[in-house]
Design a protein around this motif. Sequence first.
Motif, PDB file in Angstrom:
ATOM      1  N   ILE A 253     -11.242   3.521  -0.176  1.00 54.67           N
ATOM      2  CA  ILE A 253      -9.726   3.616  -1.150  1.00 54.67           C
ATOM      3  C   ILE A 253      -9.166   1.468  -0.805  1.00 54.67           C
ATOM      4  CG2 ILE A 253      -8.874   5.044   0.174  1.00 54.67           C
ATOM      5  CD1 ILE A 253      -7.093   3.837   2.645  1.00 54.67           C
ATOM      6  N   SER A 254     -10.655   0.779  -0.955  1.00 57.67           N
ATOM      7  CA  SER A 254     -10.237  -0.616  -1.043  1.00 57.67           C
ATOM      8  C   SER A 254      -9.290  -1.014  -0.466  1.00 57.67           C
ATOM      9  CB  SER A 254     -10.509  -0.140  -2.647  1.00 57.67           C
ATOM     10  OG  SER A 254     -10.997   0.308  -3.387  1.00 57.67           O
ATOM     11  N   LEU A 255      -8.846  -0.835   0.769  1.00 56.58           N
ATOM     12  CA  LEU A 255      -8.058  -2.188   1.572  1.00 56.58           C
ATOM     13  C   LEU A 255      -9.369  -2.807   1.639  1.00 56.58           C
ATOM     14  CD1 LEU A 255      -7.196   0.201   3.895  1.00 56.58           C
ATOM     15  CD2 LEU A 255      -5.577  -0.795   2.400  1.00 56.58           C
ATOM     16  N   THR A 256      -7.622  -4.524   1.914  1.00 58.85           N
ATOM     17  CA  THR A 256      -8.234  -5.711   1.777  1.00 58.85           C
ATOM     18  C   THR A 256      -8.942  -6.051   3.546  1.00 58.85           C
ATOM     19  OG1 THR A 256      -5.990  -6.934   1.626  1.00 58.85           O
ATOM     20  CG2 THR A 256      -7.782  -6.909  -0.484  1.00 58.85           C
TER      21      THR A 256
ATOM     22  N   LEU B 127     -17.625  -5.478   5.807  1.00 62.30           N
ATOM     23  CA  LEU B 127     -17.758  -4.224   5.143  1.00 62.30           C
ATOM     24  C   LEU B 127     -17.625  -4.144   3.015  1.00 62.30           C
ATOM     25  CD1 LEU B 127     -16.126  -2.048   7.270  1.00 62.30           C
ATOM     26  CD2 LEU B 127     -18.979  -1.784   6.299  1.00 62.30           C
ATOM     27  N   GLN B 128     -17.303  -5.128   2.158  1.00 67.64           N
ATOM     28  CA  GLN B 128     -16.402  -5.051   1.265  1.00 67.64           C
ATOM     29  C   GLN B 128     -17.425  -5.292   0.053  1.00 67.64           C
ATOM     30  OE1 GLN B 128     -13.175  -8.545   1.642  1.00 67.64           O
ATOM     31  NE2 GLN B 128     -11.707  -6.644   0.316  1.00 67.64           N
TER      32      GLN B 128
ATOM     33  N   ILE C 234       0.912  -1.322  -0.636  1.00 67.46           N
ATOM     34  CA  ILE C 234       0.232   0.285  -0.419  1.00 67.46           C
ATOM     35  C   ILE C 234       0.583   1.594  -0.216  1.00 67.46           C
ATOM     36  CG2 ILE C 234      -2.283  -1.137   1.290  1.00 67.46           C
ATOM     37  CD1 ILE C 234      -1.066   0.026   3.751  1.00 67.46           C
ATOM     38  N   SER C 235       0.754   2.657  -0.302  1.00 71.50           N
ATOM     39  CA  SER C 235       1.405   4.220  -0.372  1.00 71.50           C
ATOM     40  C   SER C 235       1.560   4.097   1.047  1.00 71.50           C
ATOM     41  CB  SER C 235       0.321   4.064  -1.145  1.00 71.50           C
ATOM     42  OG  SER C 235      -0.972   4.830  -0.708  1.00 71.50           O
ATOM     43  N   TRP C 236       2.037   4.978   0.930  1.00 70.93           N
ATOM     44  CA  TRP C 236       2.495   6.045   1.940  1.00 70.93           C
ATOM     45  C   TRP C 236       1.276   6.152   3.108  1.00 70.93           C
ATOM     46  CZ3 TRP C 236       6.007   4.715   5.663  1.00 70.93           C
ATOM     47  CH2 TRP C 236       6.982   3.639   5.058  1.00 70.93           C
ATOM     48  N   GLN C 237       0.296   7.589   1.741  1.00 74.04           N
ATOM     49  CA  GLN C 237      -0.981   7.800   2.232  1.00 74.04           C
ATOM     50  C   GLN C 237      -1.791   6.673   3.372  1.00 74.04           C
ATOM     51  OE1 GLN C 237      -3.659   8.748  -0.585  1.00 74.04           O
ATOM     52  NE2 GLN C 237      -3.519  10.541   0.292  1.00 74.04           N
ATOM     53  N   ASN C 238      -1.920   6.221   2.418  1.00 72.39           N
ATOM     54  CA  ASN C 238      -3.142   5.144   2.661  1.00 72.39           C
ATOM     55  C   ASN C 238      -2.431   4.087   4.322  1.00 72.39           C
ATOM     56  OD1 ASN C 238      -4.566   4.854   0.929  1.00 72.39           O
ATOM     57  ND2 ASN C 238      -3.726   2.819  -0.211  1.00 72.39           N
ATOM     58  N   HIS C 239      -0.799   4.041   4.197  1.00 74.01           N
ATOM     59  CA  HIS C 239      -0.145   3.850   5.377  1.00 74.01           C
ATOM     60  C   HIS C 239      -1.079   4.828   6.898  1.00 74.01           C
ATOM     61  CE1 HIS C 239       2.352   0.321   5.846  1.00 74.01           C
ATOM     62  NE2 HIS C 239       2.710   1.372   4.156  1.00 74.01           N
ATOM     63  N   GLY C 240      -0.949   6.245   6.488  1.00 70.11           N
ATOM     64  CA  GLY C 240      -1.071   7.691   7.373  1.00 70.11           C
ATOM     65  C   GLY C 240      -2.462   6.960   7.437  1.00 70.11           C
ATOM     66  N   PHE C 241      -3.202   6.482   6.656  1.00 72.73           N
ATOM     67  CA  PHE C 241      -4.995   6.432   7.310  1.00 72.73           C
ATOM     68  C   PHE C 241      -4.977   5.634   8.106  1.00 72.73           C
ATOM     69  CE2 PHE C 241      -5.649   8.184   2.406  1.00 72.73           C
ATOM     70  CZ  PHE C 241      -6.920   8.977   2.788  1.00 72.73           C
TER      71      PHE C 241
ATOM     72  N   TYR D 251     -15.131   5.593   9.490  1.00 72.92           N
ATOM     73  CA  TYR D 251     -13.701   5.236   9.164  1.00 72.92           C
ATOM     74  C   TYR D 251     -13.319   4.098   8.223  1.00 72.92           C
ATOM     75  CZ  TYR D 251      -9.290   6.893   8.288  1.00 72.92           C
ATOM     76  OH  TYR D 251      -7.807   7.379   7.871  1.00 72.92           O
ATOM     77  N   ASP D 252     -13.825   3.062   9.055  1.00 72.48           N
ATOM     78  CA  ASP D 252     -14.001   1.396   8.206  1.00 72.48           C
ATOM     79  C   ASP D 252     -14.605   1.920   7.350  1.00 72.48           C
ATOM     80  OD1 ASP D 252     -12.094   0.554  10.612  1.00 72.48           O
ATOM     81  OD2 ASP D 252     -13.753  -0.682  11.669  1.00 72.48           O
ATOM     82  N   LYS D 253     -15.576   2.052   7.144  1.00 67.51           N
ATOM     83  CA  LYS D 253     -16.276   1.835   5.676  1.00 67.51           C
ATOM     84  C   LYS D 253     -15.677   2.675   4.658  1.00 67.51           C
ATOM     85  CE  LYS D 253     -20.856   2.268   3.224  1.00 67.51           C
ATOM     86  NZ  LYS D 253     -22.440   2.497   3.744  1.00 67.51           N
ATOM     87  N   PHE D 254     -14.692   3.797   5.355  1.00 67.97           N
ATOM     88  CA  PHE D 254     -13.824   4.679   4.248  1.00 67.97           C
ATOM     89  C   PHE D 254     -12.838   3.995   4.200  1.00 67.97           C
ATOM     90  CE2 PHE D 254      -9.737   7.217   4.031  1.00 67.97           C
ATOM     91  CZ  PHE D 254     -10.095   7.738   3.022  1.00 67.97           C
ATOM     92  N   LEU D 255     -12.282   3.194   4.364  1.00 69.82           N
ATOM     93  CA  LEU D 255     -10.719   2.517   4.277  1.00 69.82           C
ATOM     94  C   LEU D 255     -10.935   0.692   3.409  1.00 69.82           C
ATOM     95  CD1 LEU D 255      -9.178   2.202   8.474  1.00 69.82           C
ATOM     96  CD2 LEU D 255      -9.094   3.761   6.113  1.00 69.82           C
TER      97      LEU D 255
END
Length: 300
Positions: free
Chosen positions: A184-187, A245-246, A68-75, A176-180
């Motif tokens: 941003i489609s995190l598994t 949630l997926q 994952i990107s650094w931005q997603n690490h931040g999230f 926030y989980d729904k956003f993640l």
Amino acid sequence: MWMYLGLLAALFLGLHNLCKKHAVKGNEVFPVLLGTITAGFLLLTPLYIGSKYSPDTLKDINLYINDISWQNHGFIFIKSLIMASSWILAYQALKHLPITIVTPIRSAGPFFTFLGAILIYNEQPNGFQWVGFFLIILSVLLYSRIGKKEGIDFKSNKWIFAIIGATFLGASSGLYDKFLIQKISLTPQTLQFWFCWYTTIILCIIVAITWLPYKEKRQAFTFRWSMPAVGILLQTADYFYFKALQDPEAMIMLLSAIKRSQIVIAVVIGGILFKEKNKRKKLIPLAGIIIGVFLILYSK
């Protein structure tokens, strides 16, 4: 299908709450928290290693941890901060309050999620869902009256405010989980692994400051089997919750309410195991919460 996954999450959360009460009894909260989240991290570590050295195998069983990107690490780090704060407050409250009081107050979490789902995600409840949520809140208020008979004043007891704060933060994390997961489609496994990693770092810092330097605290600490069990059960519950949630049709306000069916395990079995007071009287607001959840689930 996502509702059934939510019920599976509730089952493991109920067992998790029972183990959590056992783990914190007579122990400092922070090392217990660190032990539980570390157990969850160790559970997920083989998936991360397998994703690096045998990615095709992990992809075939849908347990591959993505880069994952650094931005997603931040999230994910933000989620770790929110949940670390929520857990610290919740564990402190659980240490000082009966589980049959703590769990129903936390059952008000869906109400905060409910409001957030309307304001942020424009989820539209119907009349029965409104009735269900307010029935849950009224039932929690009834629990407060029962709690006073156990010497717990809901207006002045600081641990009550702690569990209310934990509930609000937990509900915020749910939104926030729904956003993640959806935006941003995190598994599920990717989110869980990095969440455990960052939360472990946060708790290591806290433990190094508040617990390790004090010999008397270290000597008073007792390791129990329930500590790793808490972490394993929590990660199992979270996996089913994130899988639910997926589903694009999944509604966070309904999932949040479904998860609260865990109180059946916590109040009934927990009340028996820990021999807490007024179990029969607590069945009345418990029934109110169950009916509220039922109205939410089957209102369509």
